[in-house]
Design an enzyme around this catalytic site. Structure first.
Site, PDB file in Angstrom:
ATOM      1  N   GLU A 311      37.250  63.597  33.073  1.00  0.00           N
ATOM      2  CA  GLU A 311      38.738  64.159  32.888  1.00  0.00           C
ATOM      3  C   GLU A 311      38.897  65.110  33.839  1.00  0.00           C
ATOM      4  OE1 GLU A 311      38.380  64.721  28.439  1.00  0.00           O
ATOM      5  OE2 GLU A 311      39.301  63.063  28.034  1.00  0.00           O
ATOM      6  N   ASP A 385      36.349  58.042  21.469  1.00  0.00           N
ATOM      7  CA  ASP A 385      36.587  59.481  21.344  1.00  0.00           C
ATOM      8  C   ASP A 385      36.619  60.220  19.931  1.00  0.00           C
ATOM      9  OD1 ASP A 385      36.745  62.165  22.253  1.00  0.00           O
ATOM     10  OD2 ASP A 385      38.751  62.019  23.006  1.00  0.00           O
ATOM     11  N   GLU A 413      39.513  67.290  15.588  1.00  0.00           N
ATOM     12  CA  GLU A 413      40.746  66.529  16.459  1.00  0.00           C
ATOM     13  C   GLU A 413      41.517  65.276  16.097  1.00  0.00           C
ATOM     14  OE1 GLU A 413      39.222  66.045  20.371  1.00  0.00           O
ATOM     15  OE2 GLU A 413      41.055  65.209  21.156  1.00  0.00           O
TER      16      GLU A 413
HETATM   17  C1  GCV Z   1      36.906  69.178  26.108  1.00  0.00           C
HETATM   18  C2  GCV Z   1      38.523  64.398  24.283  1.00  0.00           C
HETATM   19  C3  GCV Z   1      39.589  65.717  24.081  1.00  0.00           C
HETATM   20  C4  GCV Z   1      39.206  66.896  25.246  1.00  0.00           C
HETATM   21  C5  GCV Z   1      37.757  67.133  25.322  1.00  0.00           C
HETATM   22  C6  GCV Z   1      37.144  65.751  25.665  1.00  0.00           C
HETATM   23  C7  GCV Z   1      35.460  65.904  25.925  1.00  0.00           C
HETATM   24  O1  GCV Z   1      39.258  63.767  25.391  1.00  0.00           O
HETATM   25  O2  GCV Z   1      40.623  65.474  23.758  1.00  0.00           O
HETATM   26  O3  GCV Z   1      40.018  68.092  24.793  1.00  0.00           O
HETATM   27  O4  GCV Z   1      37.713  68.062  26.250  1.00  0.00           O
HETATM   28  O5  GCV Z   1      37.086  65.118  24.632  1.00  0.00           O
HETATM   29  O6  GCV Z   1      34.891  65.715  25.125  1.00  0.00           O
HETATM   30  O7  GCV Z   1      35.265  66.338  26.984  1.00  0.00           O
END
Ligand code: GCV
Length: 725
Positions: A311, A385, A413
């Site tokens: 990411e 996720d 989340e």
């Molecule tokens: C810390 C998901 C979440 C992100 C998070 C990512 C990860 O995509 O939405 O906020 O980033 O996981 O675990 O690195």
């Protein structure tokens, strides 16, 4: 009119006051130590602990002593006499084994052999015709853990007369991952701002840091990564390291080691190098020096947690190198000090057309056996996720020569933020119990991560923290149970979620079975409820994008295909679901044949994973004879009905709760109901545009249009990271 205004004013103030007081009560978490009003029990416990000796030989033992004194005086009153030296009169003895008198040692010599370095022994013995309860361990931290367990047993009104319990943690690293930024915002945080007040540190030690450490120690958590995996290199500069040291010093006597997230490009950003290439000699030296600098001030520093090439985070691939090069470079720097690298396997790329669910496995499996022995690879529980339900990640069991550390998300989340009551240990348990079949039947995920399947040297479990500076720590009072439950499962991944709920309820609210039983069953169904009203039958990742608040199955316009919900549900006029069988992405091939065959076969796959692995026609017949469309709709309705039941259960609990205790959860449940309906209506209206079928009988009609739901925007939803999707 004036009288009316003043009356209203006083009502408001008193409401605020009681809810404020309630929040202060909530602050105490599961360590409330409520007075034991059952007279027989109180008499029995009093006799057991009447003359107590608790060693004060180290800061950790002093913590144990403080805790016992606080807890016993609150639960039993002030009649207990504490001695500073052990005397034969003592009915409760708390000390490390080596310090015990010869006589007492001989009484527990056999049992103590089975205690490992963080474990403990609780044992009732007869000493000179007197009943003595001994809490002992090989190390002082074990004694502290033993004390917390003993006190928890007292809080839950357990029988303490004939104790003989050896309890050793089954995992080595039991850690929280804080996604806390240096500006105190918390990525995916729904309980206020970060606890870490970087501006006031290192001089100002907030009492809360101590309470945080104490709460963690009470459930066996022994590590914390303070900062976000989307890391800021500044945390590794001297100014911040001084602050980190202050926290590490505060946590140490509670057995907690500090880890930091290491931004891979730190040598460039704070080290004046022009590369972060892991094979470059200057870069290696920079990490070695940085590590040395850290250990000079934090001698028990845990190590680095790294999100690399994921990411948008920098990593070894920016230099044509791979994850092994990156992880081993840091591992080499940490090795002389006994530190670990925790390297995350949460990787997927927009340049890779492969099904996102397959990418981490594809990328990491070839590295198996190539990591240094102080590298652990941290794997999320499922391949996408942290969805309300995912099959277990296929890396578990498949990666045989690399220790894998489990990553669960405690913060909600994708499970309703801190407004929905969802008891997560139920989800964690489902994953830990899942059979990977990688070494035949019974090769559960729990056995992979506790090292018993492949004999790993280091083991661990990480939980993305749900803690913030809200007075009640976690936003929702019941979200405290998720922190508690995570800790208990990290200590023993074989514990049942039901037992954990029971412990937590009794310690937090009440020991009255008329309260405990219904509320426990509400907690245990709450996870299935959220699956039903958000992502039933294997649907996943249909959240509104960016903030992930509420439904957004229609979103199809984001830069990366795998950030769009339409990528995951693949609804069309023919049907819905992601074909991951050999006729589709063949993600099932990443599992052991026993699992792959089951998941490939639409008749054998458990229905909860149906649309995760299959694209099926709207009129596909489910096990119960319903067609798929009706089944989906009825599941959404079932989720809503389950929340209504939760509201009823809670209403019936009024007699056992204070007004404010009742009200705070009741208000949150109303939000949960509103949002469950929102999920049901928005998703069904959207999927109906493909199924073209009416809602089956029993499903309430939406009161708003699809256009209305699509128009909703939440620019200030909490926990958002504004830089991407
Ligand atoms: C810390 C998901 C979440 C992100 C998070 C990512 C990860 O995509 O939405 O906020 O980033 O996981 O675990 O690195």
């Amino acid at each position: 009119m004036r009288i009316f205004k003043w009356t209203l004013f006083f009502i408001c103030i008193s409401v605020l006051e009681t809810s404020g007081q309630q929040q202060l009560e909530d602050y105490k978490l599961w360590l409330k130590y409520q007075t034991i009003t059952n007279t027989d029990l109180a008499i029995n416990y009093n006799a057991l602990v009447k003359h107590a000796y608790i060693s004060q030989g180290s800061p950790t033992l002093r913590n144990a002593k403080k805790e016992v004194e606080l807890a016993l005086s609150k639960m039993l009153g002030d009649d207990i006499t504490f001695t500073n030296e052990w005397v034969p009169e003592n009915t409760l003895v708390v000390d490390v084994y080596d310090n015990l008198s010869k006589d007492l040692k001989s009484l527990i010599a056999e049992e103590i052999k089975n205690v490992t370095h963080e474990g403990f022994l609780l044992k009732s013995v007869n000493y000179k015709n007197k009943k003595v309860t001994i809490i002992s361990a090989k190390k002082d931290i074990g004694v502290l853990y033993g004390v917390f367990r003993f006190l928890n047993m007292m809080q839950t009104h357990s029988n303490l007369n004939n104790l003989n319990l050896v309890d050793n943690p089954k995992l080595d690293i039991r850690m929280l991952n804080h996604w806390d930024n240096l500006d105190r915002s918390v990525e995916r945080g729904y309980a206020g701002f970060s606890l870490w007040n970087w501006q006031k540190l290192p001089e100002y030690i907030d009492e809360r840091y101590i309470d945080y450490a104490r709460a963690n120690a009470s459930i066996g958590i022994n590590a914390t990564a303070l900062t976000n995996v989307n890391a800021n290199a500044l945390i590794l500069t001297p100014m911040y390291l001084e602050k980190v040291k202050a926290l590490a010093d505060t946590f140490r006597s509670y057995g907690i080691k500090v880890y930091l997230t290491a931004r891979f490009s730190a040598p460039i950003e704070i080290g004046n190098l022009d590369t972060a290439d892991p094979l470059n000699a200057d870069v290696k030296l920079w990490w070695k020096n940085k590590t040395k600098e850290i250990y000079e001030i934090i001698p028990d520093f845990g190590g680095f947690l790294v999100k690399a090439n994921s990411e948008g985070q920098p990593g070894p691939q920016n230099y044509g190198k791979d994850h092994v090069d990156g992880a081993n470079m840091m591992a080499e720097a940490l090795k002389p000090y006994g530190g670990n690298v925790i390297w995350r396997a949460f990787v997927y790329s927009e340049h890779d057309e492969t099904d996102r669910a397959k990418q981490a496995y594809d990328e990491f499996l070839p590295y198996d056996g190539n990591f240094m022995d102080n590298v652990l690879v941290q794997v999320k529980n499922g391949p996408i996720d942290f969805q309300p339900r995912e099959p277990f990640h296929p890396m578990f069991g498949a990666m045989k020569k690399t220790p894998l550390i489990m990553e669960f998300q405690i913060t909600q989340e994708y499970l309703g933020f801190s407004t929905h009551l969802v008891y997560l240990p139920k989800l964690f348990e489902e994953v830990l119990d899942a059979d990977t079949y990688q070494r035949g039947e019974g090769s559960t995920v729990a056995k992979v991560i506790d090292g018993s399947l492949y004999g790993n040297e280091i083991t661990g479990m990480a939980g993305v923290s749900n803690i913030g500076n809200d007075i009640n720590w976690t936003g929702h009072p019941f979200a405290q149970a998720n922190w508690y439950g995570f800790g208990r499962l990290a200590w023993d991944p074989y514990l049942s979620s039901e037992v954990i709920a029971d412990e937590w309820l009794r310690a937090t609210y009440s020991n009255d079975n008329k309260f405990v039983e219904p509320v426990k069953s509400m907690m245990l169904t709450s996870r299935e409820a959220v699956v039903n009203y958000m992502n039933p039958l294997g649907l996943h990742h249909i959240f509104d994008t960016g903030h992930h608040y509420g439904p957004g199955p229609w979103v199809d316009n984001l830069g990366r295909p795998d950030w769009n919900p339409v990528y995951y549900h693949k609804a069309d006029s023919l049907g819905v679901g992601f074909d991951r069988t050999p006729s589709g992405s063949n993600a099932t091939e990443q599992y052991a044949p026993e699992i792959a065959q089951k998941y490939n076969d639409v008749k054998k796959i458990p229905e909860e994973y149906l649309l995760w692995f299959h694209h099926l026609p709207w009129d596909y017949k489910l096990d119960n004879g319903e067609i798929l469309w009706d089944g989906i709709a009825l599941k959404y309705q079932e989720g809503v009905d389950q929340v209504k039941d939760m509201i009823n259960t809670w209403d019936n609990m009024k007699p056992y709760l204070s007004e404010s205790e009742y009200r705070e959860v009741a208000m949150l449940l109303e939000i949960q109901l509103k949002e469950a309906k929102w999920w049901r209506d928005a998703c069904l209206l959207y999927f109906q545009t493909f199924s073209n079928r009416p809602l089956p009988e029993g499903v309430e009609k939406p009161t708003k249009s699809l256009e209305y739901f699509k128009s909703l925007k939440f620019p200030f939803a909490p926990g958002i990271r504004p830089r991407w999707d």
